[in-house]
Enzyme design. Sequence first.
Site: not given
Ligand code: 0X9
Ligand code: ZN
Length: 296
Positions: A63, A184, A116, A66, A259
């Site tokens: 992303h 992330h 993003r 980040e 994260e």
């Molecule tokens: O939403 C996401 O892609 C991730 N959080 S973020 O705030 N960095 O965008 C979390 C991803 C966790 N993994 C999966 N959902 N597979």
């Molecule tokens: Zn992310």
Amino acid sequence: RMSWDAYYNYDEINAWLDSLAADYPSIATVTDVGTSYEGRTMKLLKLSTGQAVHAIFTDGGMHAREWIAPATVTYFIQQLVAGDGVGLLDDVDFYFMPSINPDGYAYTFTEDRLWRKTRSPNPGSPCVGTDPNRNWSFHWMEGGASDMPCSEIYAGPEPFSEVEMRVVRDQLLVLRPRVYLTFHSYSQLWMYPWGYTTDLPDNWEDMHSLAIAAVAALTAVHGTQYEVGSSSNTSYIAAGGSDDWALSVGGSEYAYTIELRDQGQYGFELPENLIIPTAEETWEGFKLIAQFIGHY
Ligand code: 0X9
Ligand code: ZN
């Protein structure tokens, strides 16, 4: 040359990766493994003494906004080449791709700090970009993803529509690393699959206990608290993530989405003076994982 008291742009990170291959020729190899939609070169760094049995693959910057993720991943690389790994390289091969959404990352430096997604156009829509972490094929579009191009969680027209994610996928298919780590921000979470369902993987207890140990090592540095759990249980359901794919199709035994800092005070715009504290605590968690994998 990098100092971790400032954020570096994509070209600077790539130049630094190239310099490592020149400065540490006995352990560092840099390979051009692909090209982003807008034509930026994607590089894979391998750190190896040639002795190791197991491999850890680490990426960051999926992303674009980040920024702490590429900064932290490059810090790991610096620690390893500087010898702070003490013996780690004899037991584990390390593969790094610190910034796997090159066009998005570049865009956050020049146009929109909080971008993003990728930067590929969507035919028939004025909105640009796909969420790279909704674009992987395992249970694609089954939850927490959108089919609308203007959404921040747009999954793309089909799985692996984004060339950058195909590049990373193809490396994982060749390397088949035992551990897959993707960095992330933000929220201070150390998460394992699944993201597409609240069900847990067969080996979740192993992933959970190793994550608990990594977080204990992390917290010991500055007292920073992390939560450990499956991503759907600690945050929300989101299908099409790289972690789910790595654990299933990719054959990794451990897959984590981490994260990093903070918990929302600065969010994605984590100040530069917090890069080093964040990176040094996370390095302890990273090292714990590597030591475990090296010995078991
Ligand atoms: O939403 C996401 O892609 C991730 N959080 S973020 O705030 N960095 O965008 C979390 C991803 C966790 N993994 C999966 N959902 N597979
Ligand atoms: Zn992310």
